[in-house]
Design a protein around this motif. Structure first.
Motif, PDB file in Angstrom:
ATOM      1  N   ILE A   1     -19.034  -1.268  15.947  1.00  0.00           N
ATOM      2  CA  ILE A   1     -19.206  -0.313  17.052  1.00  0.00           C
ATOM      3  C   ILE A   1     -19.108   1.123  16.541  1.00  0.00           C
ATOM      4  N   PHE A   2     -18.139   1.356  15.647  1.00  0.00           N
ATOM      5  CA  PHE A   2     -17.941   2.683  15.067  1.00  0.00           C
ATOM      6  C   PHE A   2     -18.056   2.572  13.551  1.00  0.00           C
ATOM      7  N   PRO A   3     -19.278   2.449  13.043  1.00  0.00           N
ATOM      8  CA  PRO A   3     -19.458   2.276  11.593  1.00  0.00           C
ATOM      9  C   PRO A   3     -18.889   3.456  10.814  1.00  0.00           C
ATOM     10  N   LEU A   4     -18.164   3.133   9.749  1.00  0.00           N
ATOM     11  CA  LEU A   4     -17.524   4.152   8.927  1.00  0.00           C
ATOM     12  C   LEU A   4     -18.422   4.523   7.746  1.00  0.00           C
ATOM     13  N   PRO A   5     -18.379   5.795   7.329  1.00  0.00           N
ATOM     14  CA  PRO A   5     -19.149   6.177   6.138  1.00  0.00           C
ATOM     15  C   PRO A   5     -18.567   5.536   4.895  1.00  0.00           C
ATOM     16  N   SER A   6     -19.400   5.339   3.904  1.00  0.00           N
ATOM     17  CA  SER A   6     -18.934   4.760   2.651  1.00  0.00           C
ATOM     18  C   SER A   6     -17.945   5.705   1.985  1.00  0.00           C
ATOM     19  N   ILE A   7     -16.906   5.144   1.374  1.00  0.00           N
ATOM     20  CA  ILE A   7     -15.892   5.939   0.692  1.00  0.00           C
ATOM     21  C   ILE A   7     -16.003   5.695  -0.797  1.00  0.00           C
ATOM     22  N   GLU A   8     -16.079   6.802  -1.553  1.00  0.00           N
ATOM     23  CA  GLU A   8     -16.153   6.672  -2.996  1.00  0.00           C
ATOM     24  C   GLU A   8     -14.772   6.333  -3.546  1.00  0.00           C
ATOM     25  N   TYR A   9     -14.711   5.281  -4.327  1.00  0.00           N
ATOM     26  CA  TYR A   9     -13.453   4.872  -4.940  1.00  0.00           C
ATOM     27  C   TYR A   9     -13.746   4.372  -6.339  1.00  0.00           C
ATOM     28  N   PHE A  10     -13.142   5.014  -7.327  1.00  0.00           N
ATOM     29  CA  PHE A  10     -13.425   4.680  -8.719  1.00  0.00           C
ATOM     30  C   PHE A  10     -12.193   4.143  -9.447  1.00  0.00           C
ATOM     31  N   GLY A  11     -11.086   3.998  -8.735  1.00  0.00           N
ATOM     32  CA  GLY A  11      -9.855   3.547  -9.372  1.00  0.00           C
ATOM     33  C   GLY A  11      -9.802   2.041  -9.528  1.00  0.00           C
ATOM     34  N   ARG A  12      -8.639   1.574  -9.900  1.00  0.00           N
ATOM     35  CA  ARG A  12      -8.414   0.136 -10.017  1.00  0.00           C
ATOM     36  C   ARG A  12      -6.976  -0.155  -9.597  1.00  0.00           C
ATOM     37  N   ILE A  13      -6.737  -1.387  -9.199  1.00  0.00           N
ATOM     38  CA  ILE A  13      -5.408  -1.767  -8.725  1.00  0.00           C
ATOM     39  C   ILE A  13      -4.497  -2.073  -9.915  1.00  0.00           C
ATOM     40  N   HIS A  14      -3.321  -1.475  -9.907  1.00  0.00           N
ATOM     41  CA  HIS A  14      -2.300  -1.742 -10.907  1.00  0.00           C
ATOM     42  C   HIS A  14      -1.231  -2.606 -10.223  1.00  0.00           C
ATOM     43  N   PRO A  15      -1.239  -3.913 -10.455  1.00  0.00           N
ATOM     44  CA  PRO A  15      -0.405  -4.846  -9.672  1.00  0.00           C
ATOM     45  C   PRO A  15       1.072  -4.467  -9.608  1.00  0.00           C
ATOM     46  N   TRP A  16       1.693  -4.174 -10.767  1.00  0.00           N
ATOM     47  CA  TRP A  16       3.118  -3.889 -10.750  1.00  0.00           C
ATOM     48  C   TRP A  16       3.413  -2.601  -9.967  1.00  0.00           C
ATOM     49  N   ARG A  17       2.595  -1.583 -10.167  1.00  0.00           N
ATOM     50  CA  ARG A  17       2.814  -0.324  -9.454  1.00  0.00           C
ATOM     51  C   ARG A  17       2.536  -0.478  -7.961  1.00  0.00           C
ATOM     52  N   LEU A  18       1.651  -1.399  -7.616  1.00  0.00           N
ATOM     53  CA  LEU A  18       1.413  -1.677  -6.200  1.00  0.00           C
ATOM     54  C   LEU A  18       2.649  -2.321  -5.581  1.00  0.00           C
ATOM     55  N   VAL A  19       3.288  -3.220  -6.332  1.00  0.00           N
ATOM     56  CA  VAL A  19       4.538  -3.837  -5.862  1.00  0.00           C
ATOM     57  C   VAL A  19       5.608  -2.765  -5.670  1.00  0.00           C
ATOM     58  N   VAL A  20       5.685  -1.831  -6.620  1.00  0.00           N
ATOM     59  CA  VAL A  20       6.658  -0.734  -6.518  1.00  0.00           C
ATOM     60  C   VAL A  20       6.381   0.107  -5.280  1.00  0.00           C
ATOM     61  N   LEU A  21       5.109   0.392  -5.018  1.00  0.00           N
ATOM     62  CA  LEU A  21       4.722   1.182  -3.842  1.00  0.00           C
ATOM     63  C   LEU A  21       5.186   0.505  -2.556  1.00  0.00           C
ATOM     64  N   VAL A  22       4.911  -0.786  -2.429  1.00  0.00           N
ATOM     65  CA  VAL A  22       5.291  -1.520  -1.217  1.00  0.00           C
ATOM     66  C   VAL A  22       6.809  -1.616  -1.093  1.00  0.00           C
ATOM     67  N   ALA A  23       7.486  -1.912  -2.209  1.00  0.00           N
ATOM     68  CA  ALA A  23       8.944  -2.056  -2.188  1.00  0.00           C
ATOM     69  C   ALA A  23       9.608  -0.739  -1.799  1.00  0.00           C
ATOM     70  N   ARG A  24       9.138   0.361  -2.362  1.00  0.00           N
ATOM     71  CA  ARG A  24       9.728   1.664  -2.041  1.00  0.00           C
ATOM     72  C   ARG A  24       9.466   2.027  -0.579  1.00  0.00           C
ATOM     73  N   PHE A  25       8.299   1.667  -0.074  1.00  0.00           N
ATOM     74  CA  PHE A  25       7.987   1.927   1.340  1.00  0.00           C
ATOM     75  C   PHE A  25       8.962   1.173   2.241  1.00  0.00           C
ATOM     76  N   LEU A  26       9.244  -0.074   1.917  1.00  0.00           N
ATOM     77  CA  LEU A  26      10.180  -0.863   2.725  1.00  0.00           C
ATOM     78  C   LEU A  26      11.590  -0.275   2.659  1.00  0.00           C
ATOM     79  N   VAL A  27      11.996   0.177   1.477  1.00  0.00           N
ATOM     80  CA  VAL A  27      13.304   0.814   1.335  1.00  0.00           C
ATOM     81  C   VAL A  27      13.365   2.088   2.176  1.00  0.00           C
ATOM     82  N   ASP A  28      12.310   2.886   2.114  1.00  0.00           N
ATOM     83  CA  ASP A  28      12.263   4.125   2.900  1.00  0.00           C
ATOM     84  C   ASP A  28      12.358   3.834   4.392  1.00  0.00           C
ATOM     85  N   LEU A  29      11.720   2.751   4.842  1.00  0.00           N
ATOM     86  CA  LEU A  29      11.796   2.373   6.250  1.00  0.00           C
ATOM     87  C   LEU A  29      13.244   2.134   6.676  1.00  0.00           C
TER      88      LEU A  29
END
Length: 197
Positions: A52-80
């Protein structure tokens, strides 16, 4: 800018799996419960919304770093948890300090993708919310609950920049990670201060 680049970045509509997954994640976060029903409903809503509300394409050239992603989520939960406890203590205090302040935060990256994620993470933590975003300038205006001193404003600004750093370290390119971890810290300023009696 060639025609192929315009066609790639300007295309709207169609099947947008990344946008659907992102909306589904937001839906699950809003319900604050991970269940099969919430995930399925989030995917359905994401599919409907992107049609219904098509979004424009977003340029993304990065890659997922699994361990740092875990750190990001864990720190977010701690901050909550920490923010929720702080608000409870402040609310139950015999002399609660009413009021708050808005601080301008200049992000170091210029990606709207990162800005969206940082804004969501900051706003989901109790006591802070993004009240305005200037996407072209890469600036966020963040309101801090019970933040009135210059030291508190600087701490809030640094907290937002730390969130940006963790996001980029989790899903960014090597150049973006270097920019956030070794580049100069952009100065910020108090955009507005409000105090209630």
């Amino acid at each position: 800018m060639d025609a192929e680049h315009v066609a790639t970045t300007g295309r709207r509509g169609g099947w947008q799996p990344r946008a659907i997954i992102a909306l589904a994640v937001v839906w699950v976060l809003l319900w604050d419960k991970v269940s099969l029903g919430n995930v399925v409903n989030g995917l359905i809503i994401g599919a409907v919304v992107t049609q219904i509300f098509p979004l424009p394409s977003i340029e993304y050239f990065g890659r997922i770093h699994p361990w740092r992603l875990v750190v990001l989520v864990a720190r977010f939960l701690v901050d909550l948890v920490v923010a929720a406890v702080q608000i409870v203590i402040s609310t139950l205090s015999p002399r609660p300090s009413l009021g708050g302040s808005i601080v301008e935060v200049q992000l170091r990256t210029r990606s709207e993708f990162y800005m969206t994620i940082v804004s969501a993470l900051v706003s989901l933590v109790p006591g802070s919310i993004v009240v305005e975003a200037r996407r072209r300038a890469g600036i966020l205006y963040v309101h801090g609950f019970h933040v009135t001193s210059p030291e508190g404003l600087e701490e809030l600004r640094q907290d937002v920049l730390d969130v940006e750093t963790r996001v980029v370290r989790a899903i960014g390119t090597d150049e973006e990670i270097t920019l956030c971890t070794q580049g100069p810290t952009a100065p910020g300023r108090a955009a507005q201060e409000t105090e209630e009696a």
